[in-house]
Scaffold this motif. Structure first.
Motif, mmCIF file in Angstrom:
data_model
loop_
_atom_site.group_PDB
_atom_site.id
_atom_site.type_symbol
_atom_site.label_atom_id
_atom_site.label_comp_id
_atom_site.label_asym_id
_atom_site.label_seq_id
_atom_site.Cartn_x
_atom_site.Cartn_y
_atom_site.Cartn_z
ATOM 1 N N LEU A 1 0.836 -1.205 0.000
ATOM 2 C CA LEU A 1 0.000 0.000 0.000
ATOM 3 C C LEU A 1 0.871 1.254 0.000
ATOM 4 C CD1 LEU A 1 -2.980 0.712 -0.078
ATOM 5 C CD2 LEU A 1 -2.978 0.784 2.425
ATOM 6 N N GLU A 2 1.994 1.225 0.701
ATOM 7 C CA GLU A 2 2.929 2.350 0.653
ATOM 8 C C GLU A 2 3.476 2.527 -0.754
ATOM 9 O OE1 GLU A 2 5.679 2.708 4.294
ATOM 10 O OE2 GLU A 2 4.897 0.657 4.458
ATOM 11 N N LEU A 3 3.809 1.428 -1.414
ATOM 12 C CA LEU A 3 4.302 1.500 -2.792
ATOM 13 C C LEU A 3 3.240 2.090 -3.711
ATOM 14 C CD1 LEU A 3 6.014 -2.006 -3.059
ATOM 15 C CD2 LEU A 3 7.087 0.179 -2.435
ATOM 16 N N ASP A 4 2.001 1.719 -3.477
ATOM 17 C CA ASP A 4 0.890 2.203 -4.283
ATOM 18 C C ASP A 4 0.756 3.721 -4.178
ATOM 19 O OD1 ASP A 4 -1.604 1.215 -5.829
ATOM 20 O OD2 ASP A 4 -2.451 2.576 -4.349
ATOM 21 N N LYS A 5 0.905 4.244 -2.974
ATOM 22 C CA LYS A 5 0.783 5.699 -2.776
ATOM 23 C C LYS A 5 1.930 6.435 -3.470
ATOM 24 C CE LYS A 5 -1.778 5.206 1.550
ATOM 25 N NZ LYS A 5 -1.714 5.206 3.039
ATOM 26 N N ILE A 6 3.132 5.869 -3.396
ATOM 27 C CA ILE A 6 4.282 6.460 -4.093
ATOM 28 C C ILE A 6 4.001 6.539 -5.592
ATOM 29 C CG2 ILE A 6 6.679 6.002 -4.779
ATOM 30 C CD1 ILE A 6 7.046 4.816 -1.909
ATOM 31 N N ALA A 7 3.476 5.448 -6.145
ATOM 32 C CA ALA A 7 3.205 5.395 -7.578
ATOM 33 C C ALA A 7 2.133 6.395 -7.987
ATOM 34 C CB ALA A 7 2.790 3.982 -7.979
ATOM 35 N N GLU A 8 1.047 6.443 -7.245
ATOM 36 C CA GLU A 8 -0.040 7.364 -7.605
ATOM 37 C C GLU A 8 0.439 8.814 -7.571
ATOM 38 O OE1 GLU A 8 -4.611 8.694 -6.499
ATOM 39 O OE2 GLU A 8 -3.689 7.057 -5.372
ATOM 40 N N THR A 9 1.169 9.165 -6.530
ATOM 41 C CA THR A 9 1.669 10.538 -6.405
ATOM 42 C C THR A 9 2.601 10.881 -7.565
ATOM 43 O OG1 THR A 9 1.498 10.469 -4.001
ATOM 44 C CG2 THR A 9 2.983 12.118 -4.940
ATOM 45 N N PHE A 10 3.516 9.971 -7.893
ATOM 46 C CA PHE A 10 4.485 10.231 -8.960
ATOM 47 C C PHE A 10 3.787 10.384 -10.314
ATOM 48 C CE2 PHE A 10 7.627 9.049 -12.165
ATOM 49 C CZ PHE A 10 8.686 9.871 -11.806
ATOM 50 N N ILE A 11 2.832 9.507 -10.597
ATOM 51 C CA ILE A 11 2.109 9.584 -11.870
ATOM 52 C C ILE A 11 1.383 10.912 -11.992
ATOM 53 C CG2 ILE A 11 0.156 8.625 -13.174
ATOM 54 C CD1 ILE A 11 1.003 5.854 -11.973
ATOM 55 N N ARG A 12 0.673 11.311 -10.951
ATOM 56 C CA ARG A 12 -0.098 12.559 -11.011
ATOM 57 C C ARG A 12 0.827 13.776 -11.067
ATOM 58 N NH1 ARG A 12 -5.353 11.226 -10.540
ATOM 59 N NH2 ARG A 12 -5.980 9.466 -9.223
ATOM 60 N N ASP A 13 1.931 13.724 -10.342
ATOM 61 C CA ASP A 13 2.880 14.851 -10.362
ATOM 62 C C ASP A 13 3.495 15.041 -11.743
ATOM 63 O OD1 ASP A 13 2.414 15.348 -7.710
ATOM 64 O OD2 ASP A 13 4.313 14.528 -6.983
ATOM 65 N N ASN A 14 3.473 13.989 -12.558
ATOM 66 C CA ASN A 14 4.060 14.054 -13.896
ATOM 67 C C ASN A 14 3.009 14.120 -15.004
ATOM 68 O OD1 ASN A 14 7.235 13.695 -13.854
ATOM 69 N ND2 ASN A 14 6.398 12.518 -12.143
ATOM 70 N N GLY A 15 1.806 14.533 -14.620
ATOM 71 C CA GLY A 15 0.778 14.840 -15.604
ATOM 72 C C GLY A 15 -0.032 13.662 -16.097
ATOM 73 N N GLY A 16 0.167 12.493 -15.487
ATOM 74 C CA GLY A 16 -0.568 11.316 -15.911
ATOM 75 C C GLY A 16 -1.722 10.984 -14.980
ATOM 76 N N THR A 17 -2.486 9.992 -15.377
ATOM 77 C CA THR A 17 -3.573 9.450 -14.569
ATOM 78 C C THR A 17 -3.306 7.970 -14.361
ATOM 79 O OG1 THR A 17 -5.153 11.010 -15.529
ATOM 80 C CG2 THR A 17 -6.063 9.056 -14.442
ATOM 81 N N PRO A 18 -3.425 7.463 -13.128
ATOM 82 C CA PRO A 18 -3.253 6.020 -12.924
ATOM 83 C C PRO A 18 -4.211 5.227 -13.805
ATOM 84 C CG PRO A 18 -3.243 7.166 -10.813
ATOM 85 C CD PRO A 18 -3.653 8.173 -11.850
ATOM 86 N N GLY A 19 -3.658 4.322 -14.603
ATOM 87 C CA GLY A 19 -4.464 3.604 -15.578
ATOM 88 C C GLY A 19 -5.330 2.508 -14.986
ATOM 89 N N PHE A 20 -4.913 1.966 -13.846
ATOM 90 C CA PHE A 20 -5.640 0.852 -13.242
ATOM 91 C C PHE A 20 -6.678 1.305 -12.213
ATOM 92 C CE2 PHE A 20 -1.666 -2.087 -13.700
ATOM 93 C CZ PHE A 20 -1.798 -2.039 -15.080
ATOM 94 N N VAL B 1 7.699 -9.704 -5.302
ATOM 95 C CA VAL B 1 6.459 -8.972 -5.565
ATOM 96 C C VAL B 1 6.462 -8.493 -7.017
ATOM 97 C CG1 VAL B 1 7.402 -6.822 -4.583
ATOM 98 C CG2 VAL B 1 4.920 -7.075 -4.888
ATOM 99 N N SER B 2 5.440 -8.908 -7.741
ATOM 100 C CA SER B 2 5.222 -8.404 -9.095
ATOM 101 C C SER B 2 4.452 -7.093 -9.005
ATOM 102 C CB SER B 2 4.426 -9.428 -9.906
ATOM 103 O OG SER B 2 3.905 -8.837 -11.069
ATOM 104 N N VAL B 3 5.034 -6.055 -9.592
ATOM 105 C CA VAL B 3 4.399 -4.733 -9.597
ATOM 106 C C VAL B 3 4.017 -4.399 -11.036
ATOM 107 C CG1 VAL B 3 4.662 -2.290 -9.058
ATOM 108 C CG2 VAL B 3 5.758 -4.015 -7.599
ATOM 109 N N ASP B 4 2.725 -4.310 -11.267
ATOM 110 C CA ASP B 4 2.169 -4.024 -12.585
ATOM 111 C C ASP B 4 1.588 -2.618 -12.537
ATOM 112 O OD1 ASP B 4 1.094 -4.165 -15.124
ATOM 113 O OD2 ASP B 4 -0.097 -5.969 -14.753
ATOM 114 N N CYS B 5 1.983 -1.772 -13.507
ATOM 115 C CA CYS B 5 1.598 -0.364 -13.472
ATOM 116 C C CYS B 5 1.054 0.070 -14.827
ATOM 117 C CB CYS B 5 2.809 0.489 -13.101
ATOM 118 S SG CYS B 5 2.488 2.264 -13.012
ATOM 119 N N GLY B 6 -0.022 0.829 -14.801
ATOM 120 C CA GLY B 6 -0.581 1.408 -16.012
ATOM 121 C C GLY B 6 -0.763 2.904 -15.849
ATOM 122 N N VAL B 7 -0.580 3.633 -16.955
ATOM 123 C CA VAL B 7 -0.691 5.089 -16.947
ATOM 124 C C VAL B 7 -1.481 5.530 -18.174
ATOM 125 C CG1 VAL B 7 0.634 7.199 -17.400
ATOM 126 C CG2 VAL B 7 1.368 5.651 -15.608
#
Length: 261
Positions: A38-57, A91-97
């Motif tokens: 869950l901590e990793l998830d928050k890092i990812a969401e923040t980084f994606i949004r800070d860089n102009g993207g939207t979390p794809g999943f 841990v498999s980390v799958d990310c979409g943007v």
């Protein structure tokens, strides 16, 4: 229906996929024993949004998070939670943007600290099988060539290929035609054309190939509870050589630096 992309659209997709790659690099910086998915998830969401993207999943067909985080015997679609990762886990980390109206999608399986030798061997073989599949993603080949390359490489080493979960076309939709299986026969299946963009994602088990779905309605795990590995790249089909739009560069730079400490 398969949507062929123009060169301009493929370059937009490269930007989406590079943001995915950089996000996985940020996640790599934080992965260690004691950290929760869950901590990793928050890092990812923040980084994606800070860089102009939207979390794809996030909210895709009701999925509740930015990342799919699948630990040990979980194959794919694991929901991030507050359970700490332990030394020896994977841990498999799958990310979409979503960026510029196009999706990017990539996955990487991380070892947590030192893992058992047979687990490390599975990770190495699964990642290598991804590139074996990508080598076949060229114009006038067929999808069966991609699947056969992955299947033969991994089964020769004693591993098993998940059949029910497959890769996919990708573009303005996260999942488009065609389905991209990780098994198949040479010369069979849909003919590949330049401009097709596909997500190739071998899911390879240390034990039996059969899977079951957990009660949460999302998480897929191996039937025998042996570990599973998952790597994914988004690839544009070209003449002669496939064009990998995503990247493991940022992840592997971080892992290399960590290994030297």
């Amino acid at each position: 229906m398969i949507y062929l992309k123009t060169d301009e659209e493929i370059e937009l997709m490269r930007l989406s996929n590079q943001l995915v790659a950089k996000t996985l690099g940020e996640v790599a910086k934080a992965i260690k024993p004691g950290v929760s998915t869950l901590e990793l998830d928050k890092i990812a969401e923040t980084f994606i949004r800070d860089n102009g993207g939207t979390p794809g999943f996030l909210n895709y067909q009701g999925f509740p998070n930015t990342l799919c985080t699948s630990v040990n015997e979980h194959v794919v679609h694991g929901i991030p939670n507050d359970t700490p990762l332990n030394e020896g886990d994977i841990v498999s980390v799958d990310c979409g943007v979503l960026l510029n109206d196009f999706y990017g999608d990539s996955a990487y399986t991380f070892p947590i600290g030192e893992v058992a030798p047979e687990v490390k061997a599975l990770l190495d073989a699964t990642k290598e099988s991804l590139y074996k599949g990508i080598e076949q993603a060229i114009e006038n080949n067929r999808l069966g060539d991609v699947g056969h390359a992955i299947q033969s490489y991994t089964e020769e080493r004693g591993y098993s290929v998940v059949r029910e979960m497959v890769g996919h076309g990708i573009g303005k939709n996260l999942h488009e035609a065609p389905e991209v299986a990780n098994y198949g026969r040479k010369g069979n299946g849909t003919k590949l054309k330049s401009g097709m963009v596909i997500a190739i994602e071998p899911m390879i088990n240390l034990g039996k190939r059969q899977i079951v779905q957990e009660d949460d309605g999302w998480t897929i795990r191996t039937i025998d509870k042996k570990v599973s590995a998952h790597y994914e790249h988004t690839v544009a089909v070209r003449k002669g050589k496939a064009d990998i739009l995503s990247s493991f560069k940022f992840v592997e730079e971080v892992l290399h630096l960590q290994s030297e400490k």
